[in-house]
Scaffold this motif. Structure first.
Motif, PDB file in Angstrom:
ATOM      1  N   UNK A 125      17.233   5.337  -2.585  1.00  0.00           N
ATOM      2  CA  UNK A 125      17.186   6.771  -2.290  1.00  0.00           C
ATOM      3  C   UNK A 125      16.237   7.482  -3.257  1.00  0.00           C
ATOM      4  N   UNK A 126      16.174   6.967  -4.497  1.00  0.00           N
ATOM      5  CA  UNK A 126      15.264   7.566  -5.469  1.00  0.00           C
ATOM      6  C   UNK A 126      13.814   7.509  -5.029  1.00  0.00           C
ATOM      7  N   UNK A 127      13.440   6.451  -4.306  1.00  0.00           N
ATOM      8  CA  UNK A 127      12.068   6.320  -3.807  1.00  0.00           C
ATOM      9  C   UNK A 127      11.736   7.497  -2.898  1.00  0.00           C
TER      10      UNK A 127
ATOM     11  N   UNK B 163       0.808  -1.229   0.000  1.00  0.00           N
ATOM     12  CA  UNK B 163       0.000   0.000   0.000  1.00  0.00           C
ATOM     13  C   UNK B 163       0.841   1.279   0.000  1.00  0.00           C
ATOM     14  N   UNK B 164       2.043   1.223   0.589  1.00  0.00           N
ATOM     15  CA  UNK B 164       2.908   2.403   0.574  1.00  0.00           C
ATOM     16  C   UNK B 164       3.357   2.714  -0.847  1.00  0.00           C
ATOM     17  N   UNK B 165       3.737   1.662  -1.587  1.00  0.00           N
ATOM     18  CA  UNK B 165       4.138   1.872  -2.974  1.00  0.00           C
ATOM     19  C   UNK B 165       2.997   2.405  -3.821  1.00  0.00           C
ATOM     20  N   UNK B 166       1.802   1.849  -3.634  1.00  0.00           N
ATOM     21  CA  UNK B 166       0.636   2.320  -4.398  1.00  0.00           C
ATOM     22  C   UNK B 166       0.309   3.767  -4.015  1.00  0.00           C
ATOM     23  N   UNK B 167       0.369   4.074  -2.713  1.00  0.00           N
ATOM     24  CA  UNK B 167       0.090   5.449  -2.269  1.00  0.00           C
ATOM     25  C   UNK B 167       1.098   6.427  -2.862  1.00  0.00           C
ATOM     26  N   UNK B 168       2.364   6.007  -2.970  1.00  0.00           N
ATOM     27  CA  UNK B 168       3.382   6.879  -3.560  1.00  0.00           C
ATOM     28  C   UNK B 168       3.088   7.139  -5.035  1.00  0.00           C
ATOM     29  N   UNK B 169       2.663   6.108  -5.766  1.00  0.00           N
ATOM     30  CA  UNK B 169       2.310   6.285  -7.177  1.00  0.00           C
ATOM     31  C   UNK B 169       1.100   7.203  -7.334  1.00  0.00           C
ATOM     32  N   UNK B 170       0.098   7.018  -6.477  1.00  0.00           N
ATOM     33  CA  UNK B 170      -1.100   7.864  -6.526  1.00  0.00           C
ATOM     34  C   UNK B 170      -0.735   9.310  -6.177  1.00  0.00           C
ATOM     35  N   UNK B 171       0.123   9.484  -5.182  1.00  0.00           N
ATOM     36  CA  UNK B 171       0.542  10.832  -4.784  1.00  0.00           C
ATOM     37  C   UNK B 171       1.245  11.555  -5.928  1.00  0.00           C
ATOM     38  N   UNK B 172       2.171  10.869  -6.585  1.00  0.00           N
ATOM     39  CA  UNK B 172       2.890  11.475  -7.708  1.00  0.00           C
ATOM     40  C   UNK B 172       1.930  11.814  -8.844  1.00  0.00           C
TER      41      UNK B 172
ATOM     42  N   UNK C 178       9.833   4.909 -12.046  1.00  0.00           N
ATOM     43  CA  UNK C 178      10.628   3.675 -11.986  1.00  0.00           C
ATOM     44  C   UNK C 178      10.960   3.235 -10.556  1.00  0.00           C
ATOM     45  N   UNK C 179      11.511   4.098  -9.681  1.00  0.00           N
ATOM     46  CA  UNK C 179      11.836   3.605  -8.332  1.00  0.00           C
ATOM     47  C   UNK C 179      10.618   3.169  -7.524  1.00  0.00           C
TER      48      UNK C 179
END
Length: 270
Positions: free
Chosen positions: A238-240, A160-169, A220-221
């Motif tokens: 670090x890119x994340x 969910x953190x990865x999905x939230x980061x994609x949604x945020x971006x 990508x990250x």
């Protein structure tokens, strides 16, 4: 409520106070708009929530056929290739939905934002809720499929953190484009073309090369980390963190930009 073309930043404290007041008043309105939009959307479709998965499944099948026929040479992947593509497509769709949500919901509510006192933030938050629900459905089904191929691992809780980061971006980008998109339909068409091109520069259907310009792709990250967590591997470069921090700052700037542009947009639409 009167919208004027005079610069709102002449009174910065009043500008900030109005923005925060609108944001606080948006929660309940956004929830009601979200429920209403959800009923309307799925009342007009026969397959309903299946449309959340059909594009990803279709792409996975096509790419698997191309890879099996050696039409395109694709390096080996840790997951079976159909699952590799399916996971990439689901994560990519969450990102694209987030880009499109602000403009789509504001455009659909043109009459509302020009003829009522509903805070625009409520319409935008309703879009966030819809994207979140759609992403949750997709990821839940992806997890059910993945566990048949790989053992359960603690890192899967980070998905969910990865999905939230994609949604945020995606949402930061979409909100920044929304004012111009409401005035000019060309913006929506440009976004569609740009995201199509962006798709081929993102490791959705192929693994990321060892080096190259693709490492500059901000998606990508986030995508690589989410896929690694699916496999039970800890991976957070670090890119994340750079992309997430930039997305948070970008979202704040986009909201500020939308608040400044709002009177001019409403005047042109009205």
């Amino acid at each position: 409520m009167v919208y004027t073309a005079s610069p709102e930043l002449r009174r910065p404290r009043q500008f900030a106070a109005k923005a925060m007041a609108d944001l606080r008043a948006s929660g309940m309105i956004a929830w009601r708009l979200f429920r209403s939009n959800l009923r309307v959307r799925h009342r007009r479709t026969f397959l309903g929530y299946l449309w959340l998965l059909l594009p990803a499944i279709g792409t996975a099948l096509i790419c698997s056929y191309i890879q099996s026929r050696r039409i395109i040479s694709i390096p080996p992947t840790e997951l079976p290739y159909p699952l590799f593509v399916l996971s990439g497509m689901i994560l990519w769709q969450c990102f694209i939905d987030a880009i499109n949500a602000p403009l789509q919901h504001l455009a659909a509510a043109r009459q509302l934002i020009t003829r009522s006192r509903v805070p625009h933030e409520a319409i935008i938050l309703a879009g966030v809720m819809e994207v979140t629900v759609n992403a949750a459905v997709r990821v839940a089904i992806l997890m059910l499929v993945i566990v048949y191929w790989v053992p359960l691992a603690p890192t899967m809780l980070l998905i969910p953190i990865g999905v939230a980061a994609l949604v945020l971006l995606g949402f930061a980008i979409g909100l920044a484009l929304a004012p111009l998109g409401l005035l000019y339909d060309d913006v929506g068409r440009v976004v569609m073309l740009a995201t199509t091109f962006w798709f081929f520069l993102t490791p959705v259907v192929y693994p990321l090369p060892a080096r190259g310009l693709l490492y500059l792709n901000p998606v990508a990250p986030l995508l690589i980390a989410s896929r690694a967590w699916l496999l039970g591997r800890w991976h957070m470069s670090a890119g994340f963190f750079i992309v997430v921090a930039s997305a948070l700052a970008g979202l704040a700037i986009a909201w500020f930009w939308y608040r400044l542009a709002r009177p001019h947009v409403v005047s042109r639409l009205g």
